[in-house]
Design an enzyme around this catalytic site. Structure first.
Site, PDB file in Angstrom:
ATOM      1  N   SER A   1     -14.981  -2.200  18.201  1.00  0.00           N
ATOM      2  CA  SER A   1     -14.321  -3.249  17.515  1.00  0.00           C
ATOM      3  C   SER A   1     -12.815  -3.556  17.052  1.00  0.00           C
ATOM      4  O   SER A   1     -12.787  -2.610  16.372  1.00  0.00           O
ATOM      5  CB  SER A   1     -15.091  -3.419  15.998  1.00  0.00           C
ATOM      6  OG  SER A   1     -16.279  -4.220  16.413  1.00  0.00           O
TER       7      SER A   1
ATOM      8  N   GLN B   1     -14.703 -12.390  15.793  1.00  0.00           N
ATOM      9  CA  GLN B   1     -15.449 -10.872  16.633  1.00  0.00           C
ATOM     10  C   GLN B   1     -13.733 -10.691  17.365  1.00  0.00           C
ATOM     11  O   GLN B   1     -14.567 -11.389  18.684  1.00  0.00           O
ATOM     12  CB  GLN B   1     -15.713  -9.546  16.549  1.00  0.00           C
ATOM     13  CG  GLN B   1     -15.406  -8.113  15.857  1.00  0.00           C
ATOM     14  CD  GLN B   1     -17.234  -7.834  16.341  1.00  0.00           C
ATOM     15  OE1 GLN B   1     -17.831  -7.646  16.861  1.00  0.00           O
ATOM     16  NE2 GLN B   1     -16.838  -6.916  15.423  1.00  0.00           N
TER      17      GLN B   1
ATOM     18  N   ASP C   1     -21.661  -8.378  12.033  1.00  0.00           N
ATOM     19  CA  ASP C   1     -21.097  -7.416  12.564  1.00  0.00           C
ATOM     20  C   ASP C   1     -22.309  -6.942  13.748  1.00  0.00           C
ATOM     21  O   ASP C   1     -21.923  -6.579  14.540  1.00  0.00           O
ATOM     22  CB  ASP C   1     -20.113  -6.525  12.293  1.00  0.00           C
ATOM     23  CG  ASP C   1     -19.463  -5.341  12.879  1.00  0.00           C
ATOM     24  OD1 ASP C   1     -18.644  -5.953  13.896  1.00  0.00           O
ATOM     25  OD2 ASP C   1     -19.744  -4.485  13.241  1.00  0.00           O
TER      26      ASP C   1
END
Length: 349
Positions: A282, A333, A259
């Protein structure tokens, strides 16, 4: 190195969970926000949800995929409670759902699929995306540079810092800038970035860099004091999972790594300077694990940005093992990231 800087790279301490019951856990320490952000680092939520679920599956089951959603911004001033729900226990697959709470409100959820480890003799149709030239490859110093020195040259140089300060107030604060440097120099991850990482004038559909985890993590299955077979039956539920005693901690570390500097790279694909966003969060995070990620070795990452539209941006990454050249994991993502107009950003910069 000061104690605070040493703590930055102590992944086990960052992610440590305290059991409340066989299926519920609470963070031992407060969840830190990444530099330049007010909310909890998304990688903390992803990796802790995986760590919590690992405490509920037998030793011979390994994660193969993780699908997660960030529902509400995490509060770095409050500990997080994780509840693991068993969805299905099969002979070959186990499905878990993990829910994270703060202030009695759901902030994050993930669904994780585990598969039983096959014997090494198992033979079936096999295919790996591979980069043959990657085997044994180290970052080429002609193209890549250690992140700390690159950041100091490309961002902290007085002339360039003035340009960044025109984009955001955080670049006018010397204390904030020192935190960026400390994060690169002492944080969990070590990076080798391409030399145009922070501001690229190239038109490209792909960004690549190298990354690895600094804290040592074993790759020996069932290592540590309980390594004897009679104590470590493969169907046993582990009492503890640490970087020293369980190779599966590599998956946890990779989830944390996956991430970081993924969504942030969007400007690279649009010939804009990094950190030029005004707001970023996110929305979801998906990982497909293709093999045990040896996170202490250099990992080669190829990132693409298939779509950016109406402040929603999709970023995808392929991670390759530099020892074998084989694909190690795939990550997707989507984030809600707000930028000004490209013309205005270029005019200010």
């Amino acid at each position: 190195m000061s104690a605070s800087k040493m703590a930055m790279s102590n992944l086990e301490k960052i992610l440590e969970l305290v059991p409340l019951s066989p299926t519920s856990f609470v963070t031992k320490y407060l969840p830190a926000a990444p530099v330049g952000s007010k909310g909890t680092f998304g990688g903390t939520l992803v990796s802790q949800s995986l760590l919590a679920s690992l405490h509920t599956v037998p030793l011979n089951f390994f994660p193969t995929s993780l699908h997660s959603y960030f529902i509400k911004g995490g509060d770095p001033r409050t500990k997080i409670t994780y509840h693991v729900q068993n969805l299905r226990n099969g002979r070959n697959f186990i499905h878990k759902q993990v829910s994270a709470y703060q202030h009695d409100k759901l902030i994050f959820t993930s669904m994780i699929l585990f598969a039983v480890q096959r014997s090494k003799e198992h033979d079936s149709l096999q295919h790996w995306e591979t980069i043959p030239d990657l085997q044994g490859k180290q970052p080429d110093p002609r193209r890549y540079e250690e992140a700390t020195s690159l950041f100091q040259k490309e961002v902290l140089d007085p002339q360039k810092l003035t340009r960044y300060a025109s984009l955001s107030d955080r670049f006018q604060d010397a204390a904030s800038m020192s935190k960026y440097v400390d994060a690169f120099q002492y944080g969990v991850m070590e990076y080798q970035f391409p030399k145009d990482m922070f501001y690229s004038a190239r038109h490209t559909d792909e960004l690549d860099y190298f990354v690895k985890v600094r804290p040592p993590i074993t790759t020996v299955e069932h290592a540590g004091d309980e390594s004897s077979l009679h104590k470590h039956h493969p169907y046993r539920i582990p009492k503890s999972i640490t970087p020293e005693n369980d190779a599966r901690y590599n998956y946890v570390a990779f989830a944390y790594l996956s991430d970081s500097y993924l969504l942030l790279t969007i400007p690279y694909f649009h010939n804009l300077p990094l950190y030029c966003h005004s707001f970023s969060v996110s929305l979801d995070h998906t990982i497909y694990f293709h093999q045990l990620p040896h996170v202490n070795n250099w990992i080669y990452l190829k990132i693409s940005n298939p779509r950016s539209h109406w402040d929603k941006h999709l970023v995808q990454g392929k991670y390759f093992d530099t020892q074998s050249g084989r694909i190690m994991a795939s990550v997707s993502q989507e984030g809600y990231v707000v930028y000004g107009s490209e013309r205005d950003i270029r005019a200010k910069f």
